[in-house]
Design an enzyme around this catalytic site. Structure first.
Site, mmCIF file in Angstrom:
data_model
loop_
_atom_site.group_PDB
_atom_site.id
_atom_site.type_symbol
_atom_site.label_atom_id
_atom_site.label_comp_id
_atom_site.label_asym_id
_atom_site.label_seq_id
_atom_site.Cartn_x
_atom_site.Cartn_y
_atom_site.Cartn_z
ATOM 1 N N GLU A 44 -5.581 -5.195 10.718
ATOM 2 C CA GLU A 44 -4.607 -4.365 10.838
ATOM 3 C C GLU A 44 -4.764 -3.558 11.982
ATOM 4 O O GLU A 44 -5.637 -2.566 12.175
ATOM 5 C CB GLU A 44 -4.635 -3.136 9.685
ATOM 6 C CG GLU A 44 -4.093 -3.979 8.137
ATOM 7 C CD GLU A 44 -3.739 -2.743 7.278
ATOM 8 O OE1 GLU A 44 -2.472 -2.984 6.973
ATOM 9 O OE2 GLU A 44 -4.213 -1.886 7.043
ATOM 10 N N SER B 121 3.299 -2.352 10.299
ATOM 11 C CA SER B 121 4.850 -2.198 10.619
ATOM 12 C C SER B 121 5.504 -3.561 10.065
ATOM 13 O O SER B 121 6.405 -4.307 10.561
ATOM 14 C CB SER B 121 5.112 -1.935 11.931
ATOM 15 O OG SER B 121 4.626 -0.647 12.409
ATOM 16 N N HIS C 28 -9.854 0.853 5.257
ATOM 17 C CA HIS C 28 -8.271 0.909 5.779
ATOM 18 C C HIS C 28 -8.508 2.074 7.063
ATOM 19 O O HIS C 28 -9.555 2.837 6.752
ATOM 20 C CB HIS C 28 -7.479 1.668 4.811
ATOM 21 C CG HIS C 28 -6.041 1.682 5.389
ATOM 22 N ND1 HIS C 28 -5.648 2.669 6.291
ATOM 23 C CD2 HIS C 28 -4.784 0.770 5.061
ATOM 24 C CE1 HIS C 28 -4.161 2.511 6.466
ATOM 25 N NE2 HIS C 28 -3.935 1.284 6.026
ATOM 26 N N ASN D 132 0.921 -1.149 0.115
ATOM 27 C CA ASN D 132 0.048 -0.169 -0.020
ATOM 28 C C ASN D 132 0.972 1.215 0.169
ATOM 29 O O ASN D 132 1.595 1.608 0.891
ATOM 30 C CB ASN D 132 -0.971 -0.108 1.295
ATOM 31 C CG ASN D 132 -1.874 1.062 1.334
ATOM 32 O OD1 ASN D 132 -1.846 2.040 0.423
ATOM 33 N ND2 ASN D 132 -2.459 1.216 2.582
ATOM 34 N N GLY E 199 4.805 1.150 4.910
ATOM 35 C CA GLY E 199 6.085 1.763 4.750
ATOM 36 C C GLY E 199 7.054 1.012 4.026
ATOM 37 O O GLY E 199 7.550 1.383 3.067
HETATM 38 P P1 PGA Z 1 2.691 -0.090 7.719
HETATM 39 O O1 PGA Z 1 1.185 0.349 6.764
HETATM 40 O O2 PGA Z 1 3.153 -1.194 7.039
HETATM 41 O O3 PGA Z 1 3.416 1.430 7.306
HETATM 42 O O4 PGA Z 1 2.493 0.137 9.173
HETATM 43 C C1 PGA Z 1 0.135 -0.733 6.735
HETATM 44 C C2 PGA Z 1 -0.921 -0.153 6.461
HETATM 45 O O5 PGA Z 1 -1.471 0.757 6.597
HETATM 46 O O6 PGA Z 1 -1.596 -0.696 5.208
#
Ligand code: PGA
Length: 262
Positions: A165, A215, A93, A8, A237
């Site tokens: 998530e 993360s 999301h 994403n 990220g």
């Molecule tokens: P992250 O984001 O891997 O940066 O924590 C995950 C997401 O929001 O789908």
């Protein structure tokens, strides 16, 4: 079932940068039959990337859309406008829920619209830090899951992907995220499968891919992918960094091969 590795990109990269980055990924990603690699660029880059990508290696997802097909909705993009460009759409999301105030009603309309137009919705659910502190995790997961799927039949459920998530584990914004323990994630997966089983029956509930997001990096990807109920990852990220993202794909392939052998 395939393993899903979904990047994403959120609101990052210009159209040119997105195209260059996809080019880099296409050179490095192998077309594995049992690993589905998907990236979700900004809406403005989707058409360019859809012409550029090799769908055997990398498919595309939209980060957002409006649930109606056409009409007087200034500024919106419909699912039917996206249909030939992407295979997946992210729905619900936490950034859409909490920054843009999307309700379960909005989210369920989007899930239905995606199914109606032949795209796979990736329904994101997960509790906030405060909800977790108050012991509300299970209720939130159940409410968001059933709220998002309310109009989905058992037959159509197999066209959906669920991403767990926990909001407190998502990186970015103003605070450093906490890392979700694989044990916590497996507990949430079990709960999700249980709710799906009670609502739709055992066999269907086992066919629904469950992804984890929050993360995820190359250093912790394996610990989640090894979980019994984990069918993939939704990565923010780390999906913006080519070696990280391609490493995670290779880790997923290794875990998948290990499971097939056993
Ligand atoms: P992250 O984001 O891997 O940066 O924590 C995950 C997401 O929001 O789908």
């Amino acid at each position: 079932m395939k393993t899903y590795i979904i990047g994403n990109w959120k609101m990052n990269f210009t159209v040119g940068e997105s195209s260059l980055y996809l080019h880099k990924l296409l050179q490095k990603v192998h077309a594995y039959r049992d690993i589905e690699v998907v990236v979700s660029p900004s809406l403005v880059a989707i058409q360019t990337l859809s012409l550029q990508t090799d769908r055997r290696k990398i498919k595309l997802a939209a980060q957002n859309f409006y649930h109606r097909d056409f009409g007087a909705y200034t500024g919106e993009v419909s699912i039917s406008q996206l249909r030939s460009l992407v295979d997946y759409v992210i729905v619900g999301h936490s950034e859409r829920r909490y920054i843009f105030n999307e309700s379960d009603k909005d989210i369920r309309a989007k899930v239905s619209a995606a199914i109606r137009d032949g795209l796979t919705p990736i329904l994101c659910i997960g509790e906030t830090d405060t909800e977790r502190m108050f012991g509300e995790t299970a209720d939130v997961i159940r409410d968001q899951l059933l709220g998002g799927l309310q109009e989905v039949s058992a037959e159509d459920l197999t066209k959906c992907i669920i991403a767990y998530e926990p909001v407190w584990a998502i990186s970015g914004h103003d605070k450093a995220a906490k890392i979700a323990s694989p044990l916590d994630v497996e507990d949430a997966f079990k709960l999700i499968r249980g709710v799906l089983k009670d609502t739709y029956g055992k066999s269907v509930s086992e066919d629904i891919p469950l992804l984890f997001g929050g993360s995820v990096k190359s250093t912790n990807a394996e610990s989640y992918l090894m979980l019994d109920n984990c069918n993939g990852l939704l990565i923010g990220g780390a999906s913006l960094i080519a070696p990280e993202f391609t490493d995670i794909i290779e880790i997923a392939k290794r875990v998948k091969d290990g499971r097939t052998k056993n």
